[in-house]
Design a protein around this motif. Structure first.
Motif, mmCIF file in Angstrom:
data_model
loop_
_atom_site.group_PDB
_atom_site.id
_atom_site.type_symbol
_atom_site.label_atom_id
_atom_site.label_comp_id
_atom_site.label_asym_id
_atom_site.label_seq_id
_atom_site.Cartn_x
_atom_site.Cartn_y
_atom_site.Cartn_z
ATOM 1 N N VAL A 106 0.861 -1.184 0.000
ATOM 2 C CA VAL A 106 0.000 0.000 0.000
ATOM 3 C C VAL A 106 0.895 1.230 0.000
ATOM 4 C CG1 VAL A 106 -1.888 -1.166 1.203
ATOM 5 C CG2 VAL A 106 -0.119 -0.011 2.527
ATOM 6 N N PRO A 107 0.386 2.387 -0.432
ATOM 7 C CA PRO A 107 1.195 3.605 -0.390
ATOM 8 C C PRO A 107 1.646 3.922 1.028
ATOM 9 C CG PRO A 107 -0.738 3.916 -1.772
ATOM 10 C CD PRO A 107 -0.923 2.611 -1.088
ATOM 11 N N VAL A 108 2.874 4.455 1.158
ATOM 12 C CA VAL A 108 3.364 4.820 2.477
ATOM 13 C C VAL A 108 2.524 5.966 3.021
ATOM 14 C CG1 VAL A 108 5.693 4.030 1.940
ATOM 15 C CG2 VAL A 108 5.059 6.412 1.497
ATOM 16 N N GLY A 109 2.491 6.067 4.340
ATOM 17 C CA GLY A 109 1.675 7.085 4.992
ATOM 18 C C GLY A 109 0.689 6.470 5.958
ATOM 19 N N LYS A 110 -0.325 7.229 6.303
ATOM 20 C CA LYS A 110 -1.281 6.804 7.318
ATOM 21 C C LYS A 110 -2.432 6.002 6.700
ATOM 22 C CE LYS A 110 -0.315 10.629 10.489
ATOM 23 N NZ LYS A 110 -0.875 11.767 11.272
ATOM 24 N N HIS A 111 -2.795 4.914 7.371
ATOM 25 C CA HIS A 111 -3.894 4.043 6.942
ATOM 26 C C HIS A 111 -4.649 3.559 8.181
ATOM 27 C CE1 HIS A 111 -2.340 3.786 2.816
ATOM 28 N NE2 HIS A 111 -1.142 3.700 3.376
ATOM 29 N N ARG A 112 -5.907 3.157 7.945
ATOM 30 C CA ARG A 112 -6.714 2.558 9.026
ATOM 31 C C ARG A 112 -7.037 1.126 8.647
ATOM 32 N NH1 ARG A 112 -11.262 5.413 12.544
ATOM 33 N NH2 ARG A 112 -9.267 6.172 13.352
ATOM 34 N N ILE A 113 -6.659 0.210 9.528
ATOM 35 C CA ILE A 113 -6.927 -1.214 9.355
ATOM 36 C C ILE A 113 -8.136 -1.582 10.195
ATOM 37 C CG2 ILE A 113 -5.954 -3.523 9.415
ATOM 38 C CD1 ILE A 113 -4.429 -1.562 7.638
ATOM 39 N N ARG A 114 -9.119 -2.236 9.558
ATOM 40 C CA ARG A 114 -10.309 -2.688 10.284
ATOM 41 C C ARG A 114 -10.478 -4.193 10.065
ATOM 42 N NH1 ARG A 114 -15.404 -0.197 11.681
ATOM 43 N NH2 ARG A 114 -14.735 1.693 10.584
ATOM 44 N N LEU A 115 -10.700 -4.922 11.155
ATOM 45 C CA LEU A 115 -10.933 -6.361 11.116
ATOM 46 C C LEU A 115 -12.342 -6.636 11.607
ATOM 47 C CD1 LEU A 115 -7.552 -7.593 12.663
ATOM 48 C CD2 LEU A 115 -8.106 -7.255 10.259
ATOM 49 N N LYS A 116 -13.130 -7.352 10.807
ATOM 50 C CA LYS A 116 -14.519 -7.663 11.148
ATOM 51 C C LYS A 116 -14.715 -9.170 11.198
ATOM 52 C CE LYS A 116 -16.815 -3.566 9.260
ATOM 53 N NZ LYS A 116 -17.890 -3.103 8.346
ATOM 54 N N ARG A 117 -15.436 -9.591 12.211
ATOM 55 C CA ARG A 117 -15.781 -11.001 12.351
ATOM 56 C C ARG A 117 -17.197 -11.087 12.905
ATOM 57 N NH1 ARG A 117 -12.344 -15.574 15.750
ATOM 58 N NH2 ARG A 117 -13.738 -17.336 15.278
ATOM 59 N N ILE A 118 -18.037 -11.890 12.251
ATOM 60 C CA ILE A 118 -19.443 -11.985 12.647
ATOM 61 C C ILE A 118 -19.537 -12.478 14.088
ATOM 62 C CG2 ILE A 118 -21.627 -13.150 12.196
ATOM 63 C CD1 ILE A 118 -20.886 -13.249 9.280
ATOM 64 N N GLY A 119 -20.318 -11.747 14.901
ATOM 65 C CA GLY A 119 -20.509 -12.107 16.305
ATOM 66 C C GLY A 119 -19.527 -11.458 17.245
ATOM 67 N N PHE A 120 -18.598 -10.629 16.728
ATOM 68 C CA PHE A 120 -17.573 -10.023 17.567
ATOM 69 C C PHE A 120 -17.455 -8.541 17.231
ATOM 70 C CE2 PHE A 120 -16.530 -14.464 17.136
ATOM 71 C CZ PHE A 120 -16.191 -14.854 18.429
ATOM 72 N N THR A 121 -16.898 -7.807 18.206
ATOM 73 C CA THR A 121 -16.658 -6.390 18.005
ATOM 74 C C THR A 121 -15.487 -6.193 17.044
ATOM 75 O OG1 THR A 121 -17.415 -5.927 20.240
ATOM 76 C CG2 THR A 121 -16.137 -4.203 19.153
ATOM 77 N N SER A 122 -15.613 -5.246 16.155
ATOM 78 C CA SER A 122 -14.560 -4.983 15.179
ATOM 79 C C SER A 122 -13.299 -4.467 15.859
ATOM 80 C CB SER A 122 -15.033 -3.961 14.143
ATOM 81 O OG SER A 122 -16.124 -4.456 13.425
ATOM 82 N N LYS A 123 -12.162 -4.774 15.245
ATOM 83 C CA LYS A 123 -10.872 -4.276 15.702
ATOM 84 C C LYS A 123 -10.357 -3.251 14.707
ATOM 85 C CE LYS A 123 -10.338 -7.202 19.204
ATOM 86 N NZ LYS A 123 -10.112 -6.785 20.615
ATOM 87 N N GLU A 124 -9.832 -2.120 15.202
ATOM 88 C CA GLU A 124 -9.307 -1.071 14.340
ATOM 89 C C GLU A 124 -7.881 -0.719 14.745
ATOM 90 O OE1 GLU A 124 -11.767 2.329 14.105
ATOM 91 O OE2 GLU A 124 -13.457 1.291 13.159
ATOM 92 N N TYR A 125 -7.036 -0.438 13.743
ATOM 93 C CA TYR A 125 -5.638 -0.092 13.978
ATOM 94 C C TYR A 125 -5.270 1.064 13.054
ATOM 95 C CZ TYR A 125 -5.638 -4.781 16.012
ATOM 96 O OH TYR A 125 -5.936 -5.890 16.746
ATOM 97 N N ASP A 126 -4.598 2.080 13.621
ATOM 98 C CA ASP A 126 -4.078 3.183 12.823
ATOM 99 C C ASP A 126 -2.600 2.928 12.546
ATOM 100 O OD1 ASP A 126 -6.433 4.679 12.656
ATOM 101 O OD2 ASP A 126 -6.117 5.496 14.663
#
Length: 509
Positions: free
Chosen positions: A211-231
């Protein structure tokens, strides 16, 4: 030569008697005078050149390198002189030499020892690298030695490929470097989780890409669970890895995280190709088989076709409403065989014993309104649609009729064709249409998705009848034409079922 000798003898005789000399022809004396002309005068040329090691050429011939060992012996007159040395401007001059010693001095002018280069970039800020060394920020301008140079631009978020540029002495060159965004490796491994980078779906369970260098937001989704987010702030030449993520025992409220309604609500458009097949055509000949009334037979075959469908709709989440416009066509054929002759009083399909092949074709358009159910999931979405509308088609048939005779010869019995006739007819049909489709959408929402599914359809009602056709086929024993004909034919009678695959794309929600 002989004239000279004879002249000497005559000179001796002249003392004895001048009369004999007068008798000698004068041309001999003139010829002797011409042969005795003196040679051309020489010039001794001394060159004083400002630089040693200069190549000296006279009239295209190399005469040495300065300093010369001595004067150059040259015939008097005009000559072409050339003085050349690497790093200096070549001197070419015409000189005129007189007889005797002569001295000429020349000053060679050195060539320019630098060139100028101006460098820009398509994306700033960026630093210029010249021949492997960082020389300053872009845009940049300065003097460089003549020759080939390697240029490159590097910025915090973009970089250019190396570019080779050649410059000549005293030349001013302008160069623009094209920069492309820097990219960095990104590796995410989380089982059973949908992976998103800046809200773009990247896959399930694993993503290994750049991916291009710089700032990105990573989101992980799984049915039945709270999403995880990473900057993430990805630096150049840095590999960012994420694995061994624990989702715990589910969402805090014990229920799956609800999807964002904005992802599923909105306008969408769809275009797709579909198959249009029917196992049992509904033409009148297949249903009634006129030859069967007189010991004949009928063979019929399925219809094959397809079309292009355009849909536009609005999704409310699980449910959507949509409109449909489509173009479609199909074709099939029947084979009929009449074993005995029939008169017009016996059957509306009368004529001599013969075989007939009917080819049917239908083409037209359809339109309708319907509803669609879509699962609110990312990546892979199930879809089921139901549409009610109308189809209008032009229907045509082409008939080829032929007769044959059995001929007995000493070699056996052979069947040969006697006659052949071709006819055609057409009608039109407008009937209700019911469409149902079931499939899967692959892609992001909102965004571009690919559709793969199955179509089921039904048409209802009968078409108008194609008009009856009459003519002649062959001749009887008296040579008279044999009449034959058919009744009006209903190409589409009653309801008919169709099925086929769907392959398309959908854009939007």
């Amino acid at each position: 030569m002989w004239c000279s000798k004879v002249s000497g003898i005559l000179a001796m005789l002249g003392t004895m008697g001048g009369g004999l000399l007068a008798l000698w022809p004068q041309p001999c004396l003139a010829q002797g005078a011409e042969l005795e002309q003196p040679p051309r005068a020489l010039s001794q040329l001394t060159l004083d050149v400002s630089e040693p090691g200069v190549l000296v050429e006279v009239d295209g011939a190399v005469r040495g390198v300065t300093p010369l060992e001595g004067p150059l012996d040259l015939p008097g007159g005009k000559h072409q002189l050339s003085l050349a040395k690497v790093g200096f401007v070549t001197l070419r001059e015409e000189v005129e030499l007189a007889a005797g010693p002569q001295r000429l001095a020349f000053q060679l002018r050195p060539r320019s020892s630098s060139a100028r280069m101006s460098v820009g970039a398509t994306l700033l800020p960026a630093e210029l690298w010249l021949d492997g060394e960082q020389v300053g920020p872009l845009p940049w301008s300065g003097e460089v030695p003549p020759g080939e140079h390697v240029l490159a631009a590097r910025g915090p978020a973009a970089v250019s490929e190396e570019r080779r540029v050649s410059v000549l002495d005293g030349e001013n060159v302008v160069v623009t470097l094209s920069l492309l965004p820097r990219r960095g490796p990104l590796l995410i491994e989380v089982q059973h989780a949908s992976i998103y980078v800046d809200e773009a779906w990247m896959g399930v369970g694993r993503f290994d890409g750049s991916v291009p260098v710089g700032k990105h937001r990573i989101r992980l989704k799984r049915i039945g669970f709270t999403s995880k987010e990473y900057d993430v702030d990805l630096a150049p030449e840095e590999t960012w890895r994420l694995s061994d993520v624990s989702f715990g025992e589910g969402a805090a409220a014990g229920a799956p995280e609800p999807p964002r309604r904005d992802s599923w609500r909105g306008v969408y458009g769809q275009v797709g190709l579909f198959g249009w097949f029917s196992a049992k055509p509904t033409d009148e000949l297949r249903r009634e088989c006129p030859p069967a009334r007189a010991s004949g037979s009928c063979d019929w075959y399925p219809s094959y076709g397809g079309g292009l469908a355009l849909r536009a709709g609005y999704s409310f989440g699980w449910l959507a409403v949509e409109g449909l416009v489509a173009g479609l066509a199909d074709a099939w054929y029947d084979q009929l065989r009449y074993d005995v002759e029939q008169s017009s009083q016996q059957s509306a399909f009368y004529g001599p014993a013969r075989s007939e092949r009917y080819t049917f074709a239908r083409y037209g358009g359809a339109f309708g309104l319907g509803a669609r159910v879509l699962t609110p999931t990312q990546g892979v979405r199930g879809t089921f649609g139901l549409t009610f509308g109308f189809v209008t088609r032009v229907e045509r048939y082409f008939r080829v009729s032929s007769t044959s005779s059995n001929v007995t010869t000493p070699l056996g019995t052979a069947t040969i064709p006697d006659a052949r006739a071709e006819t055609s007819g057409s009608d039109s049909q407008a009937s209700p249409l019911l469409l149902a489709d079931l499939g899967v959408l692959f892609g992001s929402t909102p965004g571009l998705k690919f559709q793969l599914g199955l179509l089921l359809a039904a048409t209802f009602g009968s078409s108008t009848e194609a008009p009856a056709r009459r003519g002649s086929l062959g001749r009887d024993a008296a040579g008279q034409p044999l009449p034959f004909g058919s009744a009006a034919i209903d190409i589409s009678r009653g309801s008919q079922l169709f099925f086929g695959p769907i392959l398309g794309v959908q854009l939007g929600h």
